[in-house]
Scaffold this active site. Structure first.
Site, PDB file in Angstrom:
ATOM      1  N   ASP A  14       0.936  11.999  -3.714  1.00  0.00           N
ATOM      2  CA  ASP A  14       0.186  10.860  -4.249  1.00  0.00           C
ATOM      3  C   ASP A  14      -0.929  10.439  -3.297  1.00  0.00           C
ATOM      4  O   ASP A  14      -2.051  10.149  -3.727  1.00  0.00           O
ATOM      5  CB  ASP A  14       1.132   9.672  -4.490  1.00  0.00           C
ATOM      6  CG  ASP A  14       2.274  10.030  -5.421  1.00  0.00           C
ATOM      7  OD1 ASP A  14       2.183  11.076  -6.097  1.00  0.00           O
ATOM      8  OD2 ASP A  14       3.257   9.277  -5.457  1.00  0.00           O
ATOM      9  N   ASP A  18       6.485  18.716  -3.954  1.00  0.00           N
ATOM     10  CA  ASP A  18       5.791  18.424  -2.681  1.00  0.00           C
ATOM     11  C   ASP A  18       6.758  18.348  -1.498  1.00  0.00           C
ATOM     12  O   ASP A  18       6.500  18.909  -0.442  1.00  0.00           O
ATOM     13  CB  ASP A  18       4.875  17.187  -2.783  1.00  0.00           C
ATOM     14  CG  ASP A  18       5.570  15.883  -3.140  1.00  0.00           C
ATOM     15  OD1 ASP A  18       6.779  15.890  -3.469  1.00  0.00           O
ATOM     16  OD2 ASP A  18       4.889  14.836  -3.086  1.00  0.00           O
ATOM     17  N   SER A  29       0.177   3.556  -8.099  1.00  0.00           N
ATOM     18  CA  SER A  29      -0.536   2.346  -7.675  1.00  0.00           C
ATOM     19  C   SER A  29      -0.273   2.068  -6.197  1.00  0.00           C
ATOM     20  O   SER A  29      -1.160   1.561  -5.501  1.00  0.00           O
ATOM     21  CB  SER A  29      -0.128   1.151  -8.530  1.00  0.00           C
ATOM     22  OG  SER A  29       1.257   0.934  -8.426  1.00  0.00           O
TER      23      SER A  29
HETATM   24  C1  GLA Z   1       6.581  10.529  -6.604  1.00  0.00           C
HETATM   25  C2  GLA Z   1       6.406  10.819  -5.115  1.00  0.00           C
HETATM   26  C3  GLA Z   1       5.643  12.127  -4.894  1.00  0.00           C
HETATM   27  C4  GLA Z   1       6.277  13.271  -5.681  1.00  0.00           C
HETATM   28  C5  GLA Z   1       6.513  12.853  -7.141  1.00  0.00           C
HETATM   29  C6  GLA Z   1       7.267  13.896  -7.911  1.00  0.00           C
HETATM   30  O1  GLA Z   1       5.337  10.295  -7.201  1.00  0.00           O
HETATM   31  O2  GLA Z   1       5.699   9.761  -4.505  1.00  0.00           O
HETATM   32  O3  GLA Z   1       5.598  12.432  -3.517  1.00  0.00           O
HETATM   33  O4  GLA Z   1       7.453  13.704  -5.080  1.00  0.00           O
HETATM   34  O5  GLA Z   1       7.220  11.629  -7.246  1.00  0.00           O
HETATM   35  O6  GLA Z   1       6.518  15.046  -8.039  1.00  0.00           O
END
Ligand code: GLA
Length: 381
Positions: free
Chosen positions: A167, A30, A122
């Site tokens: 997320d 991302d 979370s």
């Molecule tokens: C965490 C970060 C996301 C992403 C993942 C790995 O969850 O919050 O933005 O980078 O790691 O894919």
């Protein structure tokens, strides 16, 4: 459990819920402007909220361990000023105000079934539930993607975690029965149908209950490494590097950056392959892609750890179609795609492997793709 009414001597204006997530494939892509493919979990954070006309934010969490709410004056909020769980809701209100929205205080009662510290987002669930509540309470009219960006800004700038957008977008925008194909470069989305039940499949999630200390610093370092590689290659982000141009690009980079680039570029291809398979109705075909994704995180990106490697190996050896760690890494959760009739055998095999290695047993559940953030029915209290 202390109710909203007992705490605040009034009723909430409404209840909002936002889910945790697991990412099927597209890990650490991302913040490289790439594709991700998460689903929302059935586990949610629920926020009962009542608007206030003053600058007071009162926060209570049934998981927080306190009997009384945390009371904050919005005028005194500065990045980093609120520690612990209360920092996340405070951050969202701060970020809305920073973005120029004239929002005042609220009374919030927070309850969550999203496991914490398990790599299941979370924090994003909490941020997004609060963002959705404020959007309605104050009639802001922001879109789910705008709320996700606000929640990310809250986490980046107020809490101080340099996370990408996956997320928060997953928590805001996922749909029941679908995986969300998100292009992190411009936030365009496609809802990809994912009917696991019809294919006789289940998605097992095993929370390894491990979180290695290096997690936060390592995430920032990996992100910086990817950005440095893109800069050296004259690209805005690693997403722009095609598999065909990768070998020549790797030759131009220092050895320490090459595995990072290799992971990001091959992971992009795995997301494209996964989506093509799902759209062709070949859900079994997703299995090997998950396992290949794990190998890439283990061997190239370096975000797996002995416990997640063990869970993946045990699941695959016991008949899972594929398995991988999901989320940021250094512990957290593993997903395994299994035939539904084999789910218990696979979960038991992972337990046995953990017991044999002297690790605490993982917490395992099956997950169906669930809805994103929404206003929920308010229950009494
Ligand atoms: C965490 C970060 C996301 C992403 C993942 C790995 O969850 O919050 O933005 O980078 O790691 O894919």
């Amino acid at each position: 459990m202390t109710s909203f009414h007992t705490l605040y001597d009034s009723s909430p204006d409404g209840t909002w819920a936002a889910p945790g997530r697991v990412n099927l494939i597209g890990e650490h892509t991302d913040y490289n402007d790439g594709f991700v493919l998460p689903i929302a979990l059935p586990h949610t954070t629920r926020v009962q909220a009542r608007r206030r006309d003053d600058q007071v934010l009162r926060l209570y969490s049934t998981q927080g361990g306190d009997e009384r709410p945390v009371v904050l004056d919005l005028r005194g909020l500065t990045p980093g000023s609120v520690k612990g769980w209360a920092g996340y809701p405070a951050a969202v209100v701060w970020a809305l105000r920073e973005a120029g929205h004239a929002v005042a205080g609220a009374d919030l009662h927070i309850d969550s079934t999203v496991p914490t510290g398990a790599g299941l987002s979370s924090s994003a669930a909490l941020e997004c539930a609060v963002a959705a509540a404020y959007n309605d309470l104050y009639g802001l009219g922001l879109t789910p993607a705008e709320l996700a960006l606000t929640a990310q800004a809250a986490e980046n700038r107020f809490v101080g975690v340099p996370c990408g957008i996956m997320d928060q977008m997953a928590s805001m925008c996922c749909r029941e029965g679908h995986a969300l194909l998100l292009d992190s470069r411009d936030l365009t989305m496609r809802q990809v149908p994912l009917d696991l039940g019809r294919a006789g499949l289940s998605l097992l999630v095993a929370d390894t209950r491990v979180k290695h200390d290096l997690a936060d610093g390592a995430y920032a370092r990996l992100r910086a490494g990817c950005e440095e590689a893109a800069r050296s290659l004259g690209l805005p982000a690693l997403r722009e590097l095609s598999p065909a141009r990768m070998p020549a690009a790797l030759d131009r980079l220092p050895a320490r950056l090459r595995p990072l680039v290799r992971h990001v570029v091959t992971e992009q291809t795995r997301v494209e392959q996964a989506v093509a398979l799902l759209e062709a109705g070949d859900l079994d075909g997703l299995g090997p892609i998950l396992t290949a994704g794990h190998a890439s995180l283990r061997d190239d990106f370096g975000t797996s750890c002995p416990e997640t490697d063990l869970a993946v190996e045990a699941a695959v050896a016991a008949g899972a179609l594929g398995a991988r760690m999901t989320g940021g890494g250094f512990g957290g959760s593993v997903i395994a795609l299994v035939r539904t009739e084999a789910a218990e055998t696979v979960a038991a095999a992972v337990d046995r492997a953990f017991a044999g290695a002297g690790h605490p047993l993982p917490r395992t559940f099956t997950a169906l793709p669930s809805p994103g953030a929404h206003r929920a029915a308010t229950t009494a209290g």
